[in-house]
Enzyme design. Structure first.
Site, mmCIF file in Angstrom:
data_model
loop_
_atom_site.group_PDB
_atom_site.id
_atom_site.type_symbol
_atom_site.label_atom_id
_atom_site.label_comp_id
_atom_site.label_asym_id
_atom_site.label_seq_id
_atom_site.Cartn_x
_atom_site.Cartn_y
_atom_site.Cartn_z
ATOM 1 N N ARG A 120 -133.953 2.937 -35.604
ATOM 2 C CA ARG A 120 -133.517 2.873 -34.203
ATOM 3 C C ARG A 120 -133.966 1.622 -33.455
ATOM 4 O O ARG A 120 -133.144 0.926 -32.838
ATOM 5 C CB ARG A 120 -133.989 4.131 -33.450
ATOM 6 C CG ARG A 120 -133.283 5.396 -33.907
ATOM 7 C CD ARG A 120 -133.985 6.659 -33.425
ATOM 8 N NE ARG A 120 -135.290 6.806 -34.055
ATOM 9 C CZ ARG A 120 -136.180 7.731 -33.751
ATOM 10 N NH1 ARG A 120 -135.906 8.602 -32.786
ATOM 11 N NH2 ARG A 120 -137.332 7.799 -34.389
ATOM 12 N N CYS A 153 -139.848 2.859 -32.114
ATOM 13 C CA CYS A 153 -139.475 4.143 -32.715
ATOM 14 C C CYS A 153 -140.581 4.555 -33.679
ATOM 15 O O CYS A 153 -141.718 4.069 -33.557
ATOM 16 C CB CYS A 153 -138.099 4.070 -33.390
ATOM 17 S SG CYS A 153 -137.973 2.876 -34.737
ATOM 18 N N ASP A 171 -133.405 11.020 -34.154
ATOM 19 C CA ASP A 171 -133.881 10.360 -35.377
ATOM 20 C C ASP A 171 -132.830 10.584 -36.469
ATOM 21 O O ASP A 171 -132.577 11.723 -36.849
ATOM 22 C CB ASP A 171 -135.225 10.995 -35.761
ATOM 23 C CG ASP A 171 -135.816 10.384 -37.018
ATOM 24 O OD1 ASP A 171 -135.107 9.638 -37.725
ATOM 25 O OD2 ASP A 171 -136.991 10.665 -37.298
HETATM 26 P P1 4NP Z 1 -136.887 5.170 -37.115
HETATM 27 O O1 4NP Z 1 -136.418 6.208 -38.230
HETATM 28 O O2 4NP Z 1 -138.108 5.749 -36.457
HETATM 29 O O3 4NP Z 1 -135.716 5.132 -36.188
HETATM 30 O O4 4NP Z 1 -137.160 3.850 -37.809
HETATM 31 C C1 4NP Z 1 -137.256 6.723 -39.215
HETATM 32 C C2 4NP Z 1 -137.693 5.929 -40.249
HETATM 33 C C3 4NP Z 1 -138.495 6.465 -41.250
HETATM 34 C C4 4NP Z 1 -138.832 7.807 -41.208
HETATM 35 C C5 4NP Z 1 -138.404 8.599 -40.170
HETATM 36 C C6 4NP Z 1 -137.610 8.059 -39.164
HETATM 37 N N1 4NP Z 1 -139.623 8.366 -42.248
HETATM 38 O O5 4NP Z 1 -139.845 9.593 -42.230
HETATM 39 O O6 4NP Z 1 -140.066 7.642 -43.148
#
Ligand code: 4NP
Length: 151
Positions: free
Chosen positions: A10, A4, A121
């Site tokens: 995720r 991800c 997300d």
């Molecule tokens: P992930 O979610 O990609 O599912 O781990 C996110 C984690 C951090 C951020 C965005 C989505 N961020 O903007 O820091």
């Protein structure tokens, strides 16, 4: 390899759920599984506390340490399962080798409800987004395991 953006919401959950399904089907350690993020903003951190809280509500507890996806992972893993199209573009941009690109698949390719859509997300939303992601990943990883283990 589950991928991800930040590797704290995720993809760590996808790995933990895939392992849960393996265990429940007597297939523990059948596959070498890992997760990574396309950016390194959260490298070294544990999973997002909202992800952990929601997982615990659903009876799942897991340990995680975030890391960034690297070009070398293309060699280590047979299958690179990305959560959304942005992750897909980021991963593919690391190599121009079309043979490596063939290893990359969207997670929801295995989702019976919503084939080939993105796993949303949950970062900027509320708790219901984390529950939605849990349900999507629970059924998608179960179907992926069935596909890999039983064809
Ligand atoms: P992930 O979610 O990609 O599912 O781990 C996110 C984690 C951090 C951020 C965005 C989505 N961020 O903007 O820091």
């Amino acid at each position: 390899m589950f991928v991800c953006l930040g590797n704290i919401c995720r993809s760590p959950l996808a790995k933990a759920l895939f392992e849960k399904h393996e265990y429940e089907n007597g297939l523990q350690n059948r596959f070498y599984i890992d997760s990574a993020g396309t950016n390194r903003n959260h490298a070294g951190e544990g999973a997002d506390r909202r992800t952990l809280l929601n997982a615990r509500k659903n009876g799942l507890v897991f340990y995680h340490e975030a890391k960034q996806f690297k070009l070398s992972h293309f060699e280590t893993f047979d299958l690179i399962v990305v959560m959304d199209r942005s992750n897909e573009n980021n991963v593919k941009s690391l190599s121009a080798d079309m043979e490596l690109h063939k290893k990359v698949h969207l997670m929801r390719k295995w989702d019976i409800h919503g084939t080939n859509e993105d796993v949303p997300d949950p970062w900027y939303g509320g708790p219901e987004g984390f529950e939605e992601v849990f349900q999507i990943l629970n059924r998608s990883t179960a179907a992926l395991l069935r596909d890999l283990a039983f064809g």
